[in-house]
Motif scaffolding. Structure first.
Motif, mmCIF file in Angstrom:
data_model
loop_
_atom_site.group_PDB
_atom_site.id
_atom_site.type_symbol
_atom_site.label_atom_id
_atom_site.label_comp_id
_atom_site.label_asym_id
_atom_site.label_seq_id
_atom_site.Cartn_x
_atom_site.Cartn_y
_atom_site.Cartn_z
ATOM 1 N N GLY A 173 -4.903 17.264 -5.374
ATOM 2 C CA GLY A 173 -5.613 18.513 -5.102
ATOM 3 C C GLY A 173 -6.720 18.813 -6.084
ATOM 4 N N ASP A 174 -7.138 17.825 -6.869
ATOM 5 C CA ASP A 174 -8.157 18.034 -7.892
ATOM 6 C C ASP A 174 -9.537 18.248 -7.280
ATOM 7 O OD1 ASP A 174 -6.161 17.636 -9.702
ATOM 8 O OD2 ASP A 174 -6.962 15.790 -10.560
ATOM 9 N N VAL A 175 -10.453 18.783 -8.088
ATOM 10 C CA VAL A 175 -11.826 18.970 -7.648
ATOM 11 C C VAL A 175 -12.542 17.627 -7.495
ATOM 12 C CG1 VAL A 175 -12.863 19.207 -9.947
ATOM 13 C CG2 VAL A 175 -13.867 20.413 -8.004
ATOM 14 N N ASN A 176 -12.068 16.609 -8.194
ATOM 15 C CA ASN A 176 -12.684 15.288 -8.152
ATOM 16 C C ASN A 176 -12.222 14.526 -6.907
ATOM 17 O OD1 ASN A 176 -12.985 12.329 -8.772
ATOM 18 N ND2 ASN A 176 -13.878 13.149 -10.637
ATOM 19 N N ARG A 177 -13.187 14.078 -6.107
ATOM 20 C CA ARG A 177 -12.881 13.399 -4.845
ATOM 21 C C ARG A 177 -12.151 12.081 -5.070
ATOM 22 N NH1 ARG A 177 -11.719 13.678 0.506
ATOM 23 N NH2 ARG A 177 -12.997 12.332 1.818
ATOM 24 N N ASP A 178 -12.500 11.349 -6.133
ATOM 25 C CA ASP A 178 -11.803 10.096 -6.436
ATOM 26 C C ASP A 178 -10.313 10.344 -6.661
ATOM 27 O OD1 ASP A 178 -14.085 8.567 -6.235
ATOM 28 O OD2 ASP A 178 -14.356 8.304 -8.391
ATOM 29 N N HIS A 179 -9.985 11.442 -7.338
ATOM 30 C CA HIS A 179 -8.573 11.766 -7.595
ATOM 31 C C HIS A 179 -7.836 11.992 -6.275
ATOM 32 C CE1 HIS A 179 -9.514 13.505 -11.888
ATOM 33 N NE2 HIS A 179 -10.066 12.329 -11.666
ATOM 34 N N GLU A 180 -8.486 12.740 -5.401
ATOM 35 C CA GLU A 180 -7.878 13.054 -4.102
ATOM 36 C C GLU A 180 -7.573 11.790 -3.309
ATOM 37 O OE1 GLU A 180 -9.174 15.157 0.135
ATOM 38 O OE2 GLU A 180 -10.407 15.451 -1.673
ATOM 39 N N LEU A 181 -8.546 10.892 -3.237
ATOM 40 C CA LEU A 181 -8.379 9.681 -2.439
ATOM 41 C C LEU A 181 -7.386 8.712 -3.067
ATOM 42 C CD1 LEU A 181 -12.095 9.185 -1.407
ATOM 43 C CD2 LEU A 181 -10.205 9.872 0.080
ATOM 44 N N LEU A 182 -7.411 8.623 -4.392
ATOM 45 C CA LEU A 182 -6.459 7.732 -5.054
ATOM 46 C C LEU A 182 -5.033 8.210 -4.834
ATOM 47 C CD1 LEU A 182 -6.104 5.213 -6.831
ATOM 48 C CD2 LEU A 182 -6.080 6.752 -8.803
ATOM 49 N N PHE A 183 -4.833 9.518 -4.864
ATOM 50 C CA PHE A 183 -3.497 10.051 -4.617
ATOM 51 C C PHE A 183 -3.010 9.678 -3.221
ATOM 52 C CE2 PHE A 183 -0.767 13.573 -3.085
ATOM 53 C CZ PHE A 183 0.287 13.425 -3.978
ATOM 54 N N LYS A 184 -3.883 9.797 -2.227
ATOM 55 C CA LYS A 184 -3.503 9.428 -0.863
ATOM 56 C C LYS A 184 -3.115 7.945 -0.791
ATOM 57 C CE LYS A 184 -6.423 12.876 1.459
ATOM 58 N NZ LYS A 184 -5.314 13.647 2.040
ATOM 59 N N ALA A 185 -3.881 7.108 -1.497
ATOM 60 C CA ALA A 185 -3.568 5.679 -1.519
ATOM 61 C C ALA A 185 -2.255 5.411 -2.238
ATOM 62 C CB ALA A 185 -4.707 4.909 -2.182
ATOM 63 N N ALA A 186 -2.023 6.130 -3.329
ATOM 64 C CA ALA A 186 -0.786 5.942 -4.103
ATOM 65 C C ALA A 186 0.439 6.349 -3.297
ATOM 66 C CB ALA A 186 -0.856 6.737 -5.403
ATOM 67 N N LEU A 187 0.308 7.372 -2.460
ATOM 68 C CA LEU A 187 1.430 7.776 -1.618
ATOM 69 C C LEU A 187 1.873 6.634 -0.714
ATOM 70 C CD1 LEU A 187 0.489 11.399 -0.434
ATOM 71 C CD2 LEU A 187 2.204 10.732 -2.140
ATOM 72 N N VAL A 188 0.897 5.905 -0.187
ATOM 73 C CA VAL A 188 1.223 4.776 0.691
ATOM 74 C C VAL A 188 1.779 3.610 -0.122
ATOM 75 C CG1 VAL A 188 0.305 3.127 2.364
ATOM 76 C CG2 VAL A 188 -0.550 5.476 2.341
ATOM 77 N N ALA A 189 1.138 3.312 -1.247
ATOM 78 C CA ALA A 189 1.543 2.157 -2.057
ATOM 79 C C ALA A 189 2.932 2.328 -2.655
ATOM 80 C CB ALA A 189 0.521 1.923 -3.165
ATOM 81 N N THR A 190 3.391 3.567 -2.818
ATOM 82 C CA THR A 190 4.699 3.812 -3.447
ATOM 83 C C THR A 190 5.751 4.269 -2.446
ATOM 84 O OG1 THR A 190 4.102 6.112 -3.996
ATOM 85 C CG2 THR A 190 3.631 4.414 -5.651
ATOM 86 N N ARG A 191 5.445 4.172 -1.159
ATOM 87 C CA ARG A 191 6.422 4.622 -0.163
ATOM 88 C C ARG A 191 7.686 3.758 -0.249
ATOM 89 N NH1 ARG A 191 2.736 1.320 2.076
ATOM 90 N NH2 ARG A 191 3.244 0.001 3.868
ATOM 91 N N PRO A 192 8.836 4.335 0.046
ATOM 92 C CA PRO A 192 10.113 3.622 -0.121
ATOM 93 C C PRO A 192 10.414 2.702 1.049
ATOM 94 C CG PRO A 192 10.522 5.865 0.575
ATOM 95 C CD PRO A 192 9.041 5.752 0.396
ATOM 96 N N THR A 193 9.832 1.502 1.010
ATOM 97 C CA THR A 193 10.052 0.539 2.092
ATOM 98 C C THR A 193 10.829 -0.670 1.595
ATOM 99 O OG1 THR A 193 7.836 -0.349 1.650
ATOM 100 C CG2 THR A 193 8.035 1.260 3.423
ATOM 101 N N GLU A 194 10.149 -1.605 0.925
ATOM 102 C CA GLU A 194 10.806 -2.838 0.490
ATOM 103 C C GLU A 194 11.855 -2.572 -0.589
ATOM 104 O OE1 GLU A 194 7.851 -5.594 -0.703
ATOM 105 O OE2 GLU A 194 6.902 -5.696 1.261
ATOM 106 N N TYR A 195 11.556 -1.643 -1.463
ATOM 107 C CA TYR A 195 12.529 -1.213 -2.459
ATOM 108 C C TYR A 195 12.182 0.214 -2.833
ATOM 109 C CZ TYR A 195 9.448 -1.124 -6.532
ATOM 110 O OH TYR A 195 8.474 -0.794 -7.432
#
Length: 228
Positions: free
Chosen positions: A113-135
């Motif tokens: 939720g930061d004012v910086n757009r890079d922060h916002e997009l990286l967070f969205k990517a991190a949510l996917v990369a850390t989703r509980p699938t393989e482990y």
């Protein structure tokens, strides 16, 4: 949150210095406890302001990492302030590969939720990369970043976790001092004095000398494991 329990920790940050601003004192605690701490920085953090030649930001990051006790920092190499020019899947792919390779027990990531757009997009990517699938990663926490989180609107960062960094606050300050080009004069939020005051103010809310705060993204208690 108990810092001594995880054995492998990953910090995901958008730019060089975000890893220090958001959780430098906490990762220093992990390192002192003997945990393996790794960092991933998405953007090179210098081309937009300093040109193609840069100002040696990678060296600054290496010195800060050594100060905090990180074992390694991976640079994903995206252009500074231009994550919105690539697809989200292009950001997810290297993060996902890193998570699968390291298999961290605990992840700290940039708040979305930061004012910086890079922060916002990286967070969205991190949510996917850390989703509980393989482990399952035991816990994912989002950190606030001085001069970005508090300048956003709506002001939606509401921490639910406090970490006492009274013993590592000066380590955090020393690590931030490695990023000389990112520092500003007091009372700017990214001045060393303001960062010290910020940690003390967060700490005082929970009767601590100094603290870093986080929002819980996900915590998983495995079968037979008691919450703590």
């Amino acid at each position: 949150m108990s810092t001594p329990s995880p054995s492998r920790v990953l910090v995901i940050a958008a730019h060089p210095d975000d890893e220090v601003l958001g959780c430098g004192g906490t990762v220093a605690l992990h390192a002192r406890a003997g945990d393996e701490v790794y960092g991933a920085i998405a953007c090179e953090g210098e081309s937009l302001r300093y040109g193609a030649g840069g100002i040696g930001q990678a060296q600054h990051t290496a010195r800060a990492a050594e100060t905090l006790g990180l074992r390694e920092v991976r640079h994903l190499g995206f252009s500074d302030q231009r994550l919105d020019t690539v697809t989200l899947t292009d950001i997810i792919a290297p993060l996902e590969q890193l998570v699968r390779g390291l298999r961290p027990d605990l992840v700290y990531c940039q708040y979305g939720g930061d004012v910086n757009r890079d922060h916002e997009l990286l967070f969205k990517a991190a949510l996917v990369a850390t989703r509980p699938t393989e482990y399952c990663i035991s816990a994912v926490y989002a950190f606030d970043t001085a001069s970005s989180t508090e300048w956003a609107f709506p002001r939606s960062f509401v921490p639910d976790t406090w970490v006492d960094i009274s013993e590592t606050l000066e380590t955090k300050i020393a690590a931030m001092a490695c990023y000389q080009t990112e520092l500003r004069a007091y009372p700017h939020p990214r001045s060393l004095e303001a960062l010290r005051i910020r940690a003390q103010a967060w700490g005082n809310r929970s009767c601590m000398d100094a603290a870093e705060v986080f929002m819980t993204v996900r915590r998983i208690h495995r079968h037979g494991q008691a919450p703590h």
